[in-house]
Write an enzyme that holds these catalytic residues in place. Structure first.
Site, PDB file in Angstrom:
ATOM      1  N   LYS A 132       3.228   4.346  -1.080  1.00 45.24           N
ATOM      2  CA  LYS A 132       3.146   5.328  -2.162  1.00 45.24           C
ATOM      3  C   LYS A 132       4.419   6.166  -2.107  1.00 45.24           C
ATOM      4  CE  LYS A 132      -1.852   5.234  -1.711  1.00 45.24           C
ATOM      5  NZ  LYS A 132      -1.862   4.122  -0.743  1.00 45.24           N
ATOM      6  N   ASP A 176      16.429  10.671  -8.386  1.00 51.58           N
ATOM      7  CA  ASP A 176      17.855  10.974  -8.236  1.00 51.58           C
ATOM      8  C   ASP A 176      18.338  10.831  -6.795  1.00 51.58           C
ATOM      9  OD1 ASP A 176      17.955  11.497 -10.940  1.00 51.58           O
ATOM     10  OD2 ASP A 176      17.799  13.680 -10.707  1.00 51.58           O
ATOM     11  N   HIS A 180      -9.594  11.162   1.502  1.00 53.19           N
ATOM     12  CA  HIS A 180      -8.566  10.120   1.443  1.00 53.19           C
ATOM     13  C   HIS A 180      -7.291  10.508   2.184  1.00 53.19           C
ATOM     14  CE1 HIS A 180      -6.033   6.991  -0.595  1.00 53.19           C
ATOM     15  NE2 HIS A 180      -7.164   6.323  -0.493  1.00 53.19           N
ATOM     16  N   LYS A 216      -4.458  11.018   5.130  1.00 55.13           N
ATOM     17  CA  LYS A 216      -3.916  10.153   6.174  1.00 55.13           C
ATOM     18  C   LYS A 216      -2.868  10.962   6.936  1.00 55.13           C
ATOM     19  CE  LYS A 216      -4.171   6.824   2.436  1.00 55.13           C
ATOM     20  NZ  LYS A 216      -5.476   6.249   2.647  1.00 55.13           N
ATOM     21  N   HIS A 261       0.840  -1.200   0.000  1.00 52.54           N
ATOM     22  CA  HIS A 261       0.000   0.000   0.000  1.00 52.54           C
ATOM     23  C   HIS A 261       0.875   1.251   0.000  1.00 52.54           C
ATOM     24  CE1 HIS A 261      -3.229   2.690   1.813  1.00 52.54           C
ATOM     25  NE2 HIS A 261      -3.851   2.121   0.800  1.00 52.54           N
ATOM     26  N   ASP A 303      -0.169  16.919  19.728  1.00 51.87           N
ATOM     27  CA  ASP A 303       0.360  17.985  20.593  1.00 51.87           C
ATOM     28  C   ASP A 303       1.003  19.129  19.816  1.00 51.87           C
ATOM     29  OD1 ASP A 303      -0.541  16.702  22.829  1.00 51.87           O
ATOM     30  OD2 ASP A 303       1.406  15.900  23.436  1.00 51.87           O
TER      31      ASP A 303
END
Length: 430
Positions: A173, A178, A348, A350, A171, A355
């Protein structure tokens, strides 16, 4: 003769039973990680502003927090894809790209063309796609990339003799160019991520462009899975050049996988929530916490920590996930958590902010699948200015979200309650 007829009749039946038993065994094994799980809440020994918090983040998760990074926030496809494509098109030595979702559509074609062009120009290009997540990709693109010199691998192809790996997807991404520029976050390569979250067909998401020494950690995470699928070790200056400081932010990139370190994500969330003293803001595309994580959140609420959570509303990729999530809200809402459903489109994002100091971003969802079943990659940033900027974006999203009270949750229709309960029975797989 009668015995022969009886034997002939029973053989197919016996074979069918044997095959069903074998399939059941493989599928049952597919629902287990093979590793011990964290079974009890971590004892609260310090807060996030204690030096021990940073030290243990580094020691428990593996890679250390490194200073000297510049992390740019990119909101929605119109701001995410152009810099990703520009980085690929400007690559001089290497492009390493790993994605779960890669579907058909104009944006997928643009990425395939950019990767192909760089390979033809002599750049070393490596692409790792999840076999399930990229099932809707145009096969002609892979042929064109391969012909140009791009090395393309599928992670855990689905086959009848390998069902024990079916539930373990990459999952992650990651895009590293370079060895000096990295991208990570929630975005997939599909039309849904294009645009600016302007309607239900264009999703709300956040991605991050990274420059500085922490990019080497992102590269190492990519190589973790590249070695698994290819057996090839990529090293040298094309992949790990000396990278100068690009900013002031301290960051670390770490990973988890059922084949090694499956508890890393769960451990990070446990440690961060347990150490929280003031606030927890969570943007969660999929919010289906296990019982231990629920108890950890409740403990934070009981000691006075503010907990705000944004989840998708009616526009969600999988309604089953929304239902399983909703089944768990009662105790959290009763203890003072504030839960909001994003209304305009699929949410979508995440992002975890604790704090006003720690921000965790990447591919990880707040569910058991991300914590223990999938291969994931996250980046922790320990920086008050960065956390403050993410909090402002969180509160902008709140303006487009509808709060759910405990009373609203408690009095929802019986049909909804039953559906939520049934969905929660498979929550560990969502």
């Amino acid at each position: 003769m009668r015995l022969q007829r009886a034997f002939r009749g029973r053989v197919p039946f016996a074979i069918a039973i044997a095959l069903l038993t074998l399939a059941g065994t493989l599928i049952a094994g597919n629902f287990k990680s093979g590793e011990k799980r964290i079974e009890a809440r971590i004892e609260r020994l310090f807060s996030t502003d204690d030096p021990r918090f940073e030290r243990e983040l580094s020691l428990l998760l593996g890679p250390p927090l490194i200073a000297g990074n510049r992390i740019q926030t990119l909101q929605n496809g119109d701001a995410i894809f152009p810099p990703m494509l520009a980085a690929i098109r400007g690559a001089k030595t290497s492009v390493n790209f790993e994605s779960y979702i890669y579907w058909a559509g104009d944006i997928g074609k643009s990425f395939a063309e950019a990767l192909t062009e760089r390979a033809r120009a002599g750049v070393k290009v490596h692409v790792l796609l999840d076999a399930v997540g990229a099932a809707k990709m145009d096969g002609a693109w892979i042929s064109e990339m391969t012909a140009a010199g791009v090395k393309v691998f599928k992670y855990h192809p689905v086959s009848w003799y390998d069902l024990d790996r079916l539930n373990n997807r990459t999952h992650r991404k990651l895009l590293i160019v370079d060895g000096a520029i990295g991208f990570t976050g929630g975005v997939g390569i599909a039309p849904e991520w294009t645009g600016n979250a302007q309607d239900p067909d264009h999703w709300r998401d956040t991605h991050f462009k990274v420059e500085g020494p922490v990019v080497a950690q992102m590269q190492a995470v990519f190589l973790d899975n590249w070695i698994k699928v290819s057996g090839e070790v990529l090293h040298g200056d094309a992949y790990f050049p000396a990278v100068a400081a690009a900013g002031t932010e301290r960051a670390q990139t770490f990973s988890s996988s059922p084949t090694g370190g499956s508890e890393s994500m769960a451990l990070m969330y446990q440690l961060a929530i347990t150490s929280a003293s003031r606030s927890i803001d969570l943007s969660a595309a999929y919010f289906v916490p296990d019982e231990l994580t629920q108890r950890t959140l409740l403990a934070a609420l009981h000691r006075g920590v503010s907990v705000r959570i944004i989840v998708p509303g009616k526009h969600i990729e999988l309604e089953l996930t929304r239902s399983a999530s909703r089944a768990l809200w009662g105790p959290l809402l009763a203890a003072g958590a504030r839960i909001f459903e994003y209304e305009p489109t699929m949410y979508h994002c995440k992002v975890l902010i604790v704090d006003g100091l720690l921000t965790s971003v990447g591919s990880t969802n707040f569910d058991n699948r991300s914590f223990r079943l999938n291969d994931e990659a996250s980046m922790n940033v320990l920086d008050t200015a960065f956390a403050s900027a993410q909090t402002r974006l969180f509160e902008e999203d709140l303006l487009h979200a509808k709060g759910v009270s405990f009373e609203q949750w408690r009095t929802r229709p019986v049909r909804e309650k039953v559906g939520d309960w049934l969905s929660s029975l498979i929550g560990s797989q969502l």
